[in-house]
Design an enzyme around this catalytic site. Structure first.
Site, PDB file in Angstrom:
ATOM      1  N   LYS A   1       7.949  -2.334 -14.951  1.00  0.00           N
ATOM      2  CA  LYS A   1       7.401  -0.996 -15.196  1.00  0.00           C
ATOM      3  C   LYS A   1       6.650  -0.573 -13.937  1.00  0.00           C
ATOM      4  O   LYS A   1       5.585  -1.110 -13.637  1.00  0.00           O
ATOM      5  CB  LYS A   1       6.467  -1.011 -16.408  1.00  0.00           C
TER       6      LYS A   1
ATOM      7  N   GLU B   1      12.790  -4.668 -17.610  1.00  0.00           N
ATOM      8  CA  GLU B   1      12.714  -4.073 -16.283  1.00  0.00           C
ATOM      9  C   GLU B   1      11.255  -4.007 -15.877  1.00  0.00           C
ATOM     10  O   GLU B   1      10.385  -3.878 -16.739  1.00  0.00           O
ATOM     11  CB  GLU B   1      13.249  -2.633 -16.303  1.00  0.00           C
TER      12      GLU B   1
ATOM     13  N   ARG C   1      10.386   9.217 -28.432  1.00  0.00           N
ATOM     14  CA  ARG C   1       9.622   7.994 -28.192  1.00  0.00           C
ATOM     15  C   ARG C   1       9.949   7.053 -29.335  1.00  0.00           C
ATOM     16  O   ARG C   1       9.683   7.373 -30.489  1.00  0.00           O
ATOM     17  CB  ARG C   1       8.128   8.293 -28.157  1.00  0.00           C
TER      18      ARG C   1
ATOM     19  N   ARG D   1       8.860  14.572 -15.005  1.00  0.00           N
ATOM     20  CA  ARG D   1       8.859  14.222 -16.425  1.00  0.00           C
ATOM     21  C   ARG D   1       8.652  15.432 -17.320  1.00  0.00           C
ATOM     22  O   ARG D   1       9.168  15.509 -18.413  1.00  0.00           O
ATOM     23  CB  ARG D   1       7.716  13.212 -16.599  1.00  0.00           C
TER      24      ARG D   1
ATOM     25  N   GLU E   1      12.111   6.223 -11.321  1.00  0.00           N
ATOM     26  CA  GLU E   1      10.691   6.347 -10.988  1.00  0.00           C
ATOM     27  C   GLU E   1      10.556   6.327  -9.462  1.00  0.00           C
ATOM     28  O   GLU E   1      11.241   5.547  -8.810  1.00  0.00           O
ATOM     29  CB  GLU E   1       9.950   5.150 -11.625  1.00  0.00           C
TER      30      GLU E   1
HETATM   31  P1  AMP Z   1       4.030   5.625 -20.562  1.00  0.00           P
HETATM   32  O1  AMP Z   1       3.890   6.797 -19.628  1.00  0.00           O
HETATM   33  O2  AMP Z   1       2.831   4.747 -20.598  1.00  0.00           O
HETATM   34  O3  AMP Z   1       4.571   6.043 -21.909  1.00  0.00           O
HETATM   35  O4  AMP Z   1       5.174   4.687 -19.945  1.00  0.00           O
HETATM   36  C1  AMP Z   1       6.465   5.115 -19.760  1.00  0.00           C
HETATM   37  C2  AMP Z   1       6.662   5.534 -18.323  1.00  0.00           C
HETATM   38  O5  AMP Z   1       6.794   4.398 -17.476  1.00  0.00           O
HETATM   39  C3  AMP Z   1       7.939   6.287 -18.085  1.00  0.00           C
HETATM   40  O6  AMP Z   1       7.820   7.628 -18.415  1.00  0.00           O
HETATM   41  C4  AMP Z   1       8.189   6.087 -16.619  1.00  0.00           C
HETATM   42  O7  AMP Z   1       7.532   7.087 -15.867  1.00  0.00           O
HETATM   43  C5  AMP Z   1       7.498   4.781 -16.315  1.00  0.00           C
HETATM   44  N1  AMP Z   1       8.419   3.695 -15.922  1.00  0.00           N
HETATM   45  C6  AMP Z   1       8.204   2.839 -14.910  1.00  0.00           C
HETATM   46  N2  AMP Z   1       9.192   1.943 -14.802  1.00  0.00           N
HETATM   47  C7  AMP Z   1      10.086   2.230 -15.786  1.00  0.00           C
HETATM   48  C8  AMP Z   1      11.327   1.654 -16.205  1.00  0.00           C
HETATM   49  N3  AMP Z   1      11.847   0.592 -15.589  1.00  0.00           N
HETATM   50  N4  AMP Z   1      11.958   2.219 -17.267  1.00  0.00           N
HETATM   51  C9  AMP Z   1      11.423   3.300 -17.906  1.00  0.00           C
HETATM   52  N5  AMP Z   1      10.262   3.880 -17.559  1.00  0.00           N
HETATM   53  C10 AMP Z   1       9.585   3.360 -16.503  1.00  0.00           C
END
Ligand code: AMP
Length: 529
Positions: free
Chosen positions: A219, A217, A381, A239, A269
């Site tokens: 991001k 997907e 995680r 979150r 998101e």
């Molecule tokens: P990180 O904050 O770097 O751990 O990345 C994960 C975050 O990416 C999630 O908490 C979401 O806020 C964001 N995100 C964006 N697009 C997606 C997606 N398609 N699936 C899951 N998380 C996503």
């Protein structure tokens, strides 16, 4: 329980440094409480005037607290509060809203502190400030609840993830027992901790880990939200599980009108959209979240796009133990294919790489890779969800190398990488890697490094810092291990830079700067509370 007894428990906990006796003290107290006192005692122990699922805030500033305390100096003769009276007083303070509420809150607070003995007042103030100083954190409370209820700690931890509120977990555990807890599942309007992703080294790793059964997907760089809908009521959490419904009237409306489900909990998101339909920087989105007044005007001026990517609950049924493949199927059905994250199920690595390249070209930071068969694990995680971002690059200098073993015997094959430390005029190590070179390059590199040998201890050959290599990595981490203070995650050599001299290698100052930038990018999402 009298509030005095609760205060005594706190002082005892503060005087008990060891973990197990602390757990015993809390468990013992929980066992002796009336059922209705349990959620409050747990909240107070965690330094919260209200259970964490209560969306309200007491709204008492430090300044008010200090002022009220000065005026309503408690006397030793007063006292006799109960735990529940303190709870009711905190609720009343939270309930005071609107015009004149600041005064009303101060009045209620003065009233409460005025009724308390000196000791009671001290405990109340600690709770109000969220600083109990008793060395009791959530993990310890979970264990104490497990012990008091005779339930496995694992069950309590899992229930805490679903219910999102330890007060509620404790209440159910003590009043209704393990069975009800074990059956814990998402509940409407009780937000769950979101599932999180681990950083992947690259798409190959994802394919291997998910045995080829993965979906990609886009991001999106926005803010994570969890939507709960029951009939016409829609509420949204961030979150960090703060309620943000009031900041997002357009999203609420969109879900209310478009979603073909009576009841649902969705994960997704939101991204702020600029005039040309391009995503806006995150700061713009934050404006929406902070905004309390004039939300409607801002909503018009700063439209948001919604990208849904999971469905945890649907019309009375929990979906979290269903495979992600099935959850996505339901999400597609109830959304009619609208407001979904862009997604493919790649047949192979080539297709996956093309999707990543496309996402990057469209200005996104990468893709998420999700195992098709995986359940939704709240608050965890793990490797069922990966983030995949393109590698960053730095030019490093090789300052030492370890002799290889097995297939790499006879070669110097594990390279110690360093950046230039301008302050000391030397080089600061930031990691090691044995990845990236071909066999032929290993052989050449070994000859080259041996010619630069400065010292050897049988394992490691230290060399004069002359060889520059371009290093790919996915993340810069803080490290206590390396004197530079940093370590490169998933470092691999991407190119031998024989065209560069060590003086042209990247510096520690630049590494620090890159780390700060990365940190800011992370903090942006974390700050969303
Ligand atoms: P990180 O904050 O770097 O751990 O990345 C994960 C975050 O990416 C999630 O908490 C979401 O806020 C964001 N995100 C964006 N697009 C997606 C997606 N398609 N699936 C899951 N998380 C996503």
């Amino acid at each position: 329980m009298t509030f005095e007894a609760f205060g005594r428990l706190c002082r005892e906990l503060a005087a008990t440094p060891r973990r197990l006796p602390k757990i015993a003290l809390v468990a013992d107290a929980l066992r002796r409480l009336d059922p209705e006192e349990v959620p409050w005692a747990v909240a107070f122990l965690a330094g919260r005037p209200l259970p964490s699922s209560d969306p309200r805030d007491l709204g008492v500033s430090w300044a008010t607290l200090a002022r009220v305390r000065e005026r309503a100096a408690p006397t030793p003769r007063r006292g006799g509060l109960t735990l529940l009276e303190a709870a009711r007083a905190f609720e009343a303070i939270a309930a005071a809203t609107g015009a004149g509420s600041r005064r009303e809150k101060a009045r209620l607070l003065a009233d409460l502190l005025g009724r308390a003995s000196r000791e009671e007042a001290e405990t109340l103030v600690h709770i109000l400030m969220g600083e109990m100083r008793i060395g009791v954190h959530e993990g310890l409370i979970q264990e104490a609840v497990a012990r008091a209820a005779g339930v496995d700690a694992q069950v309590i931890r899992r229930a805490a993830l679903f219910l999102g509120d330890l007060s509620e977990v404790a209440r159910v555990a003590l009043a209704e027992g393990a069975e009800r807890l074990g059956a814990a599942r998402p509940r409407l309007f009780v937000p769950l901790l979101p599932m999180m992703a681990e950083m992947a080294e690259g798409l190959e790793e994802v394919f291997e880990e998910h045995a080829g059964q993965t979906a990609l997907e886009v991001k999106y760089d926005g803010a994570r939200i969890q939507l709960h809908k029951a009939g016409d009521e829609v509420r949204i959490w961030s979150r960090r599980l703060s309620e943000v419904t009031a900041s997002l009237p357009d999203i609420t409306e969109l879900v209310r009108t478009r979603l073909r489900a009576r009841e649902a909990i969705l994960d997704g998101e939101v991204v702020a959209i600029g005039a040309e339909g391009r995503p806006l920087p995150f700061q713009e989105l934050m404006r929406r979240f902070r905004r309390v007044h004039g939300v409607a005007e801002t909503a018009r001026g700063l439209p948001l796009a919604l990208y849904l990517f999971d469905c945890l609950y649907l019309d009375g049924r929990s979906l979290i133990d269903e495979p992600y493949r099935a959850r996505w199927g339901e999400l597609e059905r109830i959304s009619g294919g609208r407001d979904l994250a862009r997604r493919i199920v790649p047949a192979g690595l080539g297709e996956a790489e093309a999707f990543l390249a496309e996402a990057l070209a469209a200005g996104h930071e990468g893709v998420m890779a999700k195992a098709l068969a995986s359940p939704y694990t709240p608050g965890v995680r793990g490797r069922r969800w990966f983030k995949v971002k393109p590698a960053e690059r730095l030019d490093c200098v090789i300052v030492a190398a370890d002799w290889g073993s097995g297939r790499r015997r006879g070669w110097l094959s594990n390279y110690h990488l360093a950046v230039r430390d301008e302050a000391s005029g030397g080089f600061a190590e930031v990691g090691k890697t044995f990845k990236g070179l071909t066999d032929a390059e290993f052989a050449t590199m070994t000859d080259w490094l041996l010619a630069l040998k400065a010292a050897e201890d049988g394992v490691t050959v230290r060399v004069r810092p002359e060889v520059v290599v371009e290093v790919g990595y996915n993340e810069i981490q803080r490290s206590a291990h390396y004197p530079s203070g940093f370590a490169l995650r998933f470092a691999r050599i991407t190119r031998i830079r024989d065209d560069k001299s060590p003086a042209q290698a990247d510096t520690l100052a630049r590494l620090r700067q890159l780390y700060d930038r990365q940190f800011e990018a992370k903090a942006r999402t974390a700050r969303l509370r």
